[in-house]
Design an enzyme around this catalytic site. Sequence first.
Site, mmCIF file in Angstrom:
data_model
loop_
_atom_site.group_PDB
_atom_site.id
_atom_site.type_symbol
_atom_site.label_atom_id
_atom_site.label_comp_id
_atom_site.label_asym_id
_atom_site.label_seq_id
_atom_site.Cartn_x
_atom_site.Cartn_y
_atom_site.Cartn_z
ATOM 1 N N SER A 144 0.882 -1.172 0.000
ATOM 2 C CA SER A 144 0.000 0.000 0.000
ATOM 3 C C SER A 144 0.919 1.221 0.000
ATOM 4 C CB SER A 144 -0.829 0.004 1.286
ATOM 5 O OG SER A 144 -1.437 1.262 1.492
ATOM 6 N N TYR A 157 -1.717 -1.283 10.172
ATOM 7 C CA TYR A 157 -1.797 -1.365 8.709
ATOM 8 C C TYR A 157 -0.459 -0.947 8.093
ATOM 9 C CZ TYR A 157 -3.790 -0.932 4.010
ATOM 10 O OH TYR A 157 -4.048 -1.085 2.664
HETATM 11 P P1 NAD Z 1 -11.789 -5.204 0.078
HETATM 12 O O1 NAD Z 1 -12.111 -5.182 1.528
HETATM 13 O O2 NAD Z 1 -12.658 -4.476 -0.860
HETATM 14 O O3 NAD Z 1 -11.608 -6.711 -0.416
HETATM 15 C C1 NAD Z 1 -10.744 -7.575 0.300
HETATM 16 C C2 NAD Z 1 -11.137 -9.016 0.071
HETATM 17 O O4 NAD Z 1 -10.245 -9.831 0.857
HETATM 18 C C3 NAD Z 1 -12.556 -9.322 0.544
HETATM 19 O O5 NAD Z 1 -13.207 -10.125 -0.418
HETATM 20 C C4 NAD Z 1 -12.346 -10.077 1.865
HETATM 21 O O6 NAD Z 1 -13.373 -11.010 2.154
HETATM 22 C C5 NAD Z 1 -11.011 -10.773 1.608
HETATM 23 N N1 NAD Z 1 -10.284 -11.091 2.828
HETATM 24 C C6 NAD Z 1 -9.955 -10.254 3.838
HETATM 25 N N2 NAD Z 1 -9.319 -10.932 4.809
HETATM 26 C C7 NAD Z 1 -9.237 -12.219 4.396
HETATM 27 C C8 NAD Z 1 -8.702 -13.407 4.983
HETATM 28 N N3 NAD Z 1 -8.166 -13.418 6.214
HETATM 29 N N4 NAD Z 1 -8.771 -14.555 4.270
HETATM 30 C C9 NAD Z 1 -9.357 -14.581 3.055
HETATM 31 N N5 NAD Z 1 -9.901 -13.494 2.472
HETATM 32 C C10 NAD Z 1 -9.846 -12.331 3.142
HETATM 33 O O7 NAD Z 1 -10.296 -4.636 -0.013
HETATM 34 P P2 NAD Z 1 -9.483 -4.092 -1.283
HETATM 35 O O8 NAD Z 1 -9.549 -2.623 -1.265
HETATM 36 O O9 NAD Z 1 -9.819 -4.855 -2.496
HETATM 37 O O10 NAD Z 1 -8.018 -4.481 -0.783
HETATM 38 C C11 NAD Z 1 -7.279 -5.574 -1.310
HETATM 39 C C12 NAD Z 1 -5.834 -5.410 -0.881
HETATM 40 O O11 NAD Z 1 -5.351 -4.168 -1.387
HETATM 41 C C13 NAD Z 1 -5.626 -5.367 0.635
HETATM 42 O O12 NAD Z 1 -4.427 -6.038 0.968
HETATM 43 C C14 NAD Z 1 -5.500 -3.873 0.910
HETATM 44 O O13 NAD Z 1 -4.767 -3.608 2.070
HETATM 45 C C15 NAD Z 1 -4.784 -3.417 -0.336
HETATM 46 N N6 NAD Z 1 -4.911 -1.997 -0.630
HETATM 47 C C16 NAD Z 1 -6.081 -1.477 -1.049
HETATM 48 C C17 NAD Z 1 -6.142 -0.120 -1.340
HETATM 49 C C18 NAD Z 1 -7.386 0.511 -1.834
HETATM 50 O O14 NAD Z 1 -7.355 1.727 -2.036
HETATM 51 N N7 NAD Z 1 -8.460 -0.192 -2.078
HETATM 52 C C19 NAD Z 1 -5.017 0.682 -1.179
HETATM 53 C C20 NAD Z 1 -3.842 0.114 -0.745
HETATM 54 C C21 NAD Z 1 -3.793 -1.242 -0.485
#
Ligand code: NAD
Length: 259
Positions: A144, A157
Amino acid sequence: MIFMKDKVIIITGAAMGLGQAAAEYLANQGAKLSLVDYNEEELEATAKSIRDTYGTEVLTVTADVSKEEAVAGYVDKTVEVFGRIDGFYNNAGIEGKQASLVEYDLEVFKKVVDINLMGVYYGMRYVLPVMQKQGFGRIVNVASVGGIRGVINQTPYVATKHAVSGMTKNAAIEYGKDGILTNAIAPGAILTPMVAEAFKQVNPDDPKAAETEYAQRNPTRKLGLPKQVASVVSFLLSEENGYVNGQTLAIDGGESNLY
Ligand code: NAD
């Protein structure tokens, strides 16, 4: 377009957000998918929609990535069904709750560590030996911008995302000799359910105002879209990537250059 026909790709956190968008993007290029999530209902809905739209082979495994046996299970199942693993999108993660360092709830802190740090580690621990045997593999871990800099009220985080970037560097230098390239991405604010939830925490009365204000700080004056992350991930998971290894690539509209 980068050609992923018949490549076998595991995606964790595939039920929604960035994982789901990557699944759609890769299915559109003909990849065979092993989709992992702990939200069984949403995972099956995503898999069905992808099969119906793209006609590609999709395996689903309901698993919590913070449990070592569950991780060993999704890796074994993928090899059993598809015979190999070409690419691994190690994406599942949670944000936790927003609170200052001293006031942070310890149980939530440990949960963020279990999922974001240990979950990513277990994934590589079980996928790397399969890729070593093949003499080929591509891994994309999800850090991230919080893995590059600090983010107020998000200590676990930020700690775990810096750890993802660190583990990526180690995997890169230890397994590059085996034909395995490991990189991380550092998305900025991308419009997914996780980010929508964060804006609700920042401004419970008017999450849209928090979103607009955040976008104004970005050089592009926009938030990112999941598909804009998926296209970069697809390149890093493909054979087209021949020499990028151990990098944490910001996908943030240039925002990290402001700090
Ligand atoms: P989201 O919450 O929309 O989707 C995350 C998915 O991961 C969900 O389907 C959830 O059920 C699944 N999940 C969470 N914990 C889990 C576990 N222990 N076992 C199995 N599945 C699990 O999140 P997102 O925004 O799509 O984020 C995805 C990744 O990207 C994460 O690692 C997040 O930290 C990272 N990220 C996202 C952003 C953003 O702006 N969206 C920015 C930086 C990093």
